[in-house]
Design a protein around this motif. Structure first.
Motif, PDB file in Angstrom:
ATOM      1  N   ARG A 140       0.845  -1.194   0.000  1.00 49.23           N
ATOM      2  CA  ARG A 140       0.000   0.000   0.000  1.00 49.23           C
ATOM      3  C   ARG A 140       0.873   1.233   0.000  1.00 49.23           C
ATOM      4  NH1 ARG A 140      -2.658   4.082   2.404  1.00 49.23           N
ATOM      5  NH2 ARG A 140      -4.889   4.000   2.864  1.00 49.23           N
ATOM      6  N   PRO A 142       1.769   5.174   0.997  1.00 50.33           N
ATOM      7  CA  PRO A 142       1.536   5.942   2.228  1.00 50.33           C
ATOM      8  C   PRO A 142       0.642   7.164   2.002  1.00 50.33           C
ATOM      9  CG  PRO A 142       3.726   6.385   1.387  1.00 50.33           C
ATOM     10  CD  PRO A 142       3.120   5.358   0.474  1.00 50.33           C
ATOM     11  N   PHE A 143      -0.209   7.074   1.020  1.00 49.60           N
ATOM     12  CA  PHE A 143      -1.155   8.156   0.729  1.00 49.60           C
ATOM     13  C   PHE A 143      -2.252   7.536  -0.117  1.00 49.60           C
ATOM     14  CE2 PHE A 143       2.660   8.324  -1.945  1.00 49.60           C
ATOM     15  CZ  PHE A 143       2.124   7.983  -3.174  1.00 49.60           C
ATOM     16  N   ARG A 144      -3.350   8.269  -0.296  1.00 49.37           N
ATOM     17  CA  ARG A 144      -4.411   7.715  -1.154  1.00 49.37           C
ATOM     18  C   ARG A 144      -4.981   8.774  -2.065  1.00 49.37           C
ATOM     19  NH1 ARG A 144      -9.611   7.552   2.702  1.00 49.37           N
ATOM     20  NH2 ARG A 144      -8.684   8.525   4.530  1.00 49.37           N
ATOM     21  N   ARG A 242      -9.716  13.245  -4.643  1.00 44.42           N
ATOM     22  CA  ARG A 242      -8.300  13.504  -4.431  1.00 44.42           C
ATOM     23  C   ARG A 242      -7.578  13.018  -5.675  1.00 44.42           C
ATOM     24  NH1 ARG A 242      -6.971  13.645   0.618  1.00 44.42           N
ATOM     25  NH2 ARG A 242      -5.161  12.316   0.317  1.00 44.42           N
ATOM     26  N   THR A 266       0.026  18.724  -2.124  1.00 47.17           N
ATOM     27  CA  THR A 266       0.806  17.988  -1.141  1.00 47.17           C
ATOM     28  C   THR A 266       1.796  17.099  -1.881  1.00 47.17           C
ATOM     29  OG1 THR A 266      -1.039  18.036   0.392  1.00 47.17           O
ATOM     30  CG2 THR A 266       0.680  16.409   0.829  1.00 47.17           C
ATOM     31  N   VAL A 268       4.149  14.213  -2.357  1.00 44.58           N
ATOM     32  CA  VAL A 268       4.275  12.904  -1.716  1.00 44.58           C
ATOM     33  C   VAL A 268       5.412  12.056  -2.290  1.00 44.58           C
ATOM     34  CG1 VAL A 268       1.878  12.785  -0.925  1.00 44.58           C
ATOM     35  CG2 VAL A 268       2.472  11.901  -3.196  1.00 44.58           C
ATOM     36  N   GLN A 276       8.102  12.360   3.087  1.00 45.78           N
ATOM     37  CA  GLN A 276       7.132  12.776   4.088  1.00 45.78           C
ATOM     38  C   GLN A 276       6.345  13.924   3.467  1.00 45.78           C
ATOM     39  OE1 GLN A 276       8.975  13.371   7.974  1.00 45.78           O
ATOM     40  NE2 GLN A 276      10.430  11.739   7.541  1.00 45.78           N
ATOM     41  N   PRO A 277       5.014  13.817   3.487  1.00 44.33           N
ATOM     42  CA  PRO A 277       4.211  14.772   2.711  1.00 44.33           C
ATOM     43  C   PRO A 277       4.449  16.228   3.116  1.00 44.33           C
ATOM     44  CG  PRO A 277       2.835  13.386   4.138  1.00 44.33           C
ATOM     45  CD  PRO A 277       4.207  12.816   4.182  1.00 44.33           C
ATOM     46  N   ILE A 294      -0.549  15.524  -4.500  1.00 46.36           N
ATOM     47  CA  ILE A 294      -1.977  15.221  -4.372  1.00 46.36           C
ATOM     48  C   ILE A 294      -2.731  16.521  -4.154  1.00 46.36           C
ATOM     49  CG2 ILE A 294      -3.713  14.126  -2.877  1.00 46.36           C
ATOM     50  CD1 ILE A 294      -1.749  11.812  -2.550  1.00 46.36           C
ATOM     51  N   GLN A 418      10.316   9.164   3.265  1.00 43.81           N
ATOM     52  CA  GLN A 418       9.202   8.622   4.039  1.00 43.81           C
ATOM     53  C   GLN A 418       9.648   7.351   4.768  1.00 43.81           C
ATOM     54  OE1 GLN A 418       5.855   9.478   4.333  1.00 43.81           O
ATOM     55  NE2 GLN A 418       5.348   7.604   5.428  1.00 43.81           N
ATOM     56  N   ASN A 419      10.449   6.564   4.078  1.00 44.25           N
ATOM     57  CA  ASN A 419      10.867   5.281   4.630  1.00 44.25           C
ATOM     58  C   ASN A 419      12.257   4.979   4.075  1.00 44.25           C
ATOM     59  OD1 ASN A 419      10.900   2.772   5.778  1.00 44.25           O
ATOM     60  ND2 ASN A 419       9.524   1.833   4.290  1.00 44.25           N
TER      61      ASN A 419
ATOM     62  N   ASP B  56       2.184   4.514   8.295  1.00 42.54           N
ATOM     63  CA  ASP B  56       2.680   5.666   7.514  1.00 42.54           C
ATOM     64  C   ASP B  56       2.008   5.667   6.138  1.00 42.54           C
ATOM     65  OD1 ASP B  56       4.507   6.214   9.608  1.00 42.54           O
ATOM     66  OD2 ASP B  56       5.991   4.900   8.721  1.00 42.54           O
ATOM     67  N   ASN B  57       1.196   6.581   5.762  1.00 41.26           N
ATOM     68  CA  ASN B  57       0.482   7.550   6.573  1.00 41.26           C
ATOM     69  C   ASN B  57      -1.008   7.271   6.411  1.00 41.26           C
ATOM     70  OD1 ASN B  57       2.925   9.018   7.214  1.00 41.26           O
ATOM     71  ND2 ASN B  57       2.836   9.963   5.204  1.00 41.26           N
ATOM     72  N   TYR B  58      -1.483   6.311   7.161  1.00 42.83           N
ATOM     73  CA  TYR B  58      -2.906   5.953   7.105  1.00 42.83           C
ATOM     74  C   TYR B  58      -3.280   5.190   8.371  1.00 42.83           C
ATOM     75  CZ  TYR B  58      -0.998   1.431   5.491  1.00 42.83           C
ATOM     76  OH  TYR B  58      -0.292   0.261   5.376  1.00 42.83           O
ATOM     77  N   ALA B 170      -2.315  13.870   2.682  1.00 41.28           N
ATOM     78  CA  ALA B 170      -1.906  12.638   2.001  1.00 41.28           C
ATOM     79  C   ALA B 170      -2.989  11.566   2.131  1.00 41.28           C
ATOM     80  CB  ALA B 170      -0.585  12.135   2.585  1.00 41.28           C
TER      81      ALA B 170
END
Lengths: 563, 179
Positions: A140, A142-144, A242, A266, A268, A276-277, A294, A418-419, B56-58, B170
């Protein structure tokens, strides 16, 4: 001709998505219609830009590239981590693809995010040979978001790449339309006095530079996904959604400042890697960089995507709209910035100024600034508490960007992984790379040496190298290392972001570190097409590693200064 | 940041943060009456516990169902590698709180994976501190967990959200659906 035109039209409509793990790409002569002019160029599968290639992390892709041109070609998968023989740089990774030949690339997809591909032969890329790559991650994100669009920018010029290069060599300011004129001079002298103005001009003359030397090649039409400002590329949305916008700057020479008036963005991803957003009002995208943002649109109205060139000589424009045909206001271009003495720094090696002169103009020694000391404390550098100076520009630089609405403009200093992919560790050594040039002769180099005269940079597999870029020129150089990540030092230790392009502003020093984890031979160059072609380019040789026999097998390949 | 500047700035932050998201909500809770967002609950009224995992991030889950009048214990744990917040409020409350948290980041109280508790606890005078202690919210470092007991007094348009700068945008928020 008719057939090609048809192919271009068909390709333009259906370039969208190829889904299987095997792909076929043809390299074709195409027509490119910018709305301002129609130009013969080079494209993929009958169109420029080429298709959006959609890969999935973890899959093995096979890409058959058929050269329908009457000259050599190549495709470089920009930002992808892959075996060096698949990297597509003629003379370094492989010999190139002959006319009529089909070359089969095959490599595993080991990453996710937004990337792109382009020819690494001659000036085929500025002539239209580029496309987008979107890689879906295994896990997944880290944002949607509800929907996504590729927003691929370029600076399409009515002249061919070869012609532009010839003209620049003949006269470096051939395409610089914003040169200061005699009347500018008199306006300036009435402001600061004749002698001061004269001295200023003479000093800039000694530099073989002008204050307006921000964009080497003006006179282009900015395109978004192949569409000029009047053709207005439009992405549709439903209010409340979004939207992920995958910005890719595929320009030959042009940085863009991008905003969507009325919307906060934002950020991402940068160069395909999650960050990191960060909420911004505007951001600058260097040549060959990518940024994913986003936006959330709540109301049922159109918004303009406005991308002004850094030197304000042109722009690209698109629209996000709830319905086809809806448009929003298109802003005016802001006034062109001028370079300042700060942008000269203390490192010009081709002027004939005395040390005294240098001392005079170089009161703030930002050229030697230490980015590793940055971090939150960099807040203090601003003129006002709310607007910190961007530490990735020389103090007092004319290029420091500001958001048109007075809000937040993205800085490299905002980018944090972010990671983190790699453990943070001390570099094993530092390599200094001075970015050098002679503007008058349009010669660009590294450490004063052009590509054809330079030895390769030899790295050892397993080391972590700290590269120190010292920009001694007055132009901004987007430095691109192939095959391995560039860990940009923003002073955040393990959170320093991974990139594939590091933009180095005039008179600044920027550090990046590289985990040398990819054996073989790689290209390393300024991604401005005409800078790379005139010598700001190096071959990197990685010695050792698990696969040494392959690396040695191709060492007698010819030089490949093509970009 | 030099000490003088820091001292000059902190009282402003303290005021901003202690005025808090909860207070903001009482203004914008709006059309459902003064207290639509609900109120801190009592342990003896808790009808059930909802486990919320921060990543991260949810969040997992990304929405929860509650009944008007119900008191819920939210057990929130941060399994991500960054600092995250779990905050119950309206979209407007979250927006207001994001500005405060932006200031916390800008002034070093909040780093990517750390909270400077010492700085938050400091007494800034006039009873203000930068404590992030509104009852509708928890702010957690990676690996930490905490509980919120909350009574949803009436149906309202509520979200749970992370207002660490950029996280909400995000997509780190979820709906609170009333049954």
């Amino acid at each position: 001709m008719k057939r090609q035109l048809l192919a271009a039209v068909f390709g333009g409509l259906f370039t969208v998505v190829v889904n299987a793990a095997e792909y076929n790409i043809s390299v074709d002569r195409v027509q490119i219609d910018t709305g301002d002019f129609v130009k013969e160029g080079i494209g993929y599968n009958g169109a420029s830009p080429g298709p959006v290639l959609r890969f999935k992390e973890g899959e093995e892709v096979t890409i058959n590239v058929t050269n329908n041109l009457d000259e050599m070609t190549s495709i470089h998968w920009h930002g992808l981590i892959l075996p060096f023989e698949q990297d597509g740089v003629p003379g370094i990774s492989f010999p190139g693809i002959k006319p009529g030949e089909t070359f089969t690339y095959q490599f595993p997809i080991v990453q996710a995010g937004t990337y792109w591909f382009h020819s690494h032969s001659g000036f085929q890329e500025p002539n239209g040979a580029y496309g987008a790559i979107v890689i879906e991650p295994e896990g997944r994100e880290p944002f949607r978001y509800d929907r996504e669009y590729v927003v691929q920018l370029t600076d399409k010029h009515p002249h061919s790449g070869d012609r532009i290069m010839r003209n620049l060599k003949m006269s470096a300011d051939y395409y610089n339309r914003q040169q200061q004129t005699a009347s500018d001079f008199f306006a300036e002298s009435s402001k600061k006095g004749f002698m001061a103005a004269l001295q200023d001009r003479m000093m800039w003359g000694d530099m073989r530079m002008m204050k307006a030397d921000i964009e080497d090649v003006q006179g282009f039409t900015g395109l978004i996904n192949g569409k000029g400002p009047e053709q207005n590329w439009t992405g549709l949305f439903e209010p409340g959604e979004r939207i992920r916008l995958r910005f890719i700057n595929s320009s030959a020479m042009t940085y863009f400042d991008i905003r969507i008036p009325g919307l906060e963005m934002t950020v991402v991803q940068a160069d395909g890697n999650n960050v990191q957003p960060v909420n911004v009002d505007e951001f600058r995208i260097g040549v060959a960089e990518t940024y994913d943002v986003i936006v959330r649109i709540k109301d049922e109205k159109a918004y303009t995507i406005f991308a002004e060139s850094m030197g304000r000589s042109g722009f690209a424009r698109g629209t996000l709209a709830p319905e086809e045909g809806m448009t929003a206001e298109v802003p005016e271009l802001r006034e062109a910035p001028l370079l300042t003495m700060s942008d000269m720094g203390g490192h010009m090696d081709h002027g004939d100024m005395s040390d005294d002169d240098m001392a005079d103009m170089n009161g703030d020694d930002m050229a030697g600034m230490d980015h590793s000391a940055m971090g939150h404390d960099s807040m203090d550098q601003g003129d006002g508490a709310s607007m910190p100076a961007d530490p990735f520009y020389a103090k007092g630089s004319g290029l420091i960007p500001t958001a048109s609405n007075g809000g937040k403009f993205l800085s490299y200093a905002d980018l944090k992984a972010q990671n983190p992919l790699y453990e943070d560790r001390e570099p094993t050594r530092e390599i200094e790379l001075r970015l050098t040039g002679n503007m008058e002769r349009y010669e660009w180099s590294i450490n004063g040496t052009k590509y054809e005269d330079a030895d390769p940079i030899v790295l050892q597999y397993g080391e972590r190298v700290r590269f120190k870029f010292v920009n001694e020129t007055m132009m901004t150089h987007p430095m691109h290392l192939h095959g391995m990540w560039s860990i940009l030092d923003v002073g955040e230790g393990k959170w320093n972001p991974l990139k594939h392009v590091i933009s180095v502003a005039p008179a600044t020093t920027v550090y990046m570190e590289t985990e040398v984890d990819a054996p073989g031979e790689w290209a390393f160059h300024c991604h401005l097409s005409y800078h790379a072609a005139s010598g700001m380019f190096r071959k990197i040789v990685v010695e050792g590693g698990p696969d040494t026999t392959m690396a040695e097998g191709t060492q007698n390949g010819q030089q490949g200064g093509e970009s | 940041m030099n000490t003088i500047l820091k001292n000059a700035l902190l009282p402003a932050i303290a005021l901003a943060v202690s005025s808090g998201a909860f207070a903001a909500g009482e203004h914008s809770g709006g059309h459902h009456g003064g207290n639509a967002v609900g109120e801190p609950g009592k342990a003896e009224d808790v009808s059930r516990t909802i486990e919320v995992t921060m990543r991260d991030n949810y969040y997992e889950p990304e929405s929860v169902n509650v009944e008007p009048g119900e008191t819920i214990r939210f057990h929130v744990k941060n399994e991500g590698s960054l600092v995250h917040e779990f905050n119950i409020g309206t979209a407007e409350m979250h927006e207001a709180h994001q500005e405060e948290m932006q200031m916390m980041v800008e002034h070093g109280v909040l780093k990517g994976d750390q909270i400077n508790y010492e700085m938050m606890e400091m007494d800034m005078g006039n009873g203000h501190s930068m404590k992030h202690d509104d009852p509708n919210s928890v702010l957690l470092e990676p690996g930490d967990n905490k509980e919120i007991i909350w009574t949803f007094t009436e149906a309202a348009d509520l979200e749970f959200a992370c207002n660490v700068p950029g996280h909400y945008q995000a997509g780190m928020y979820g709906d609170i659906e009333f049954e």
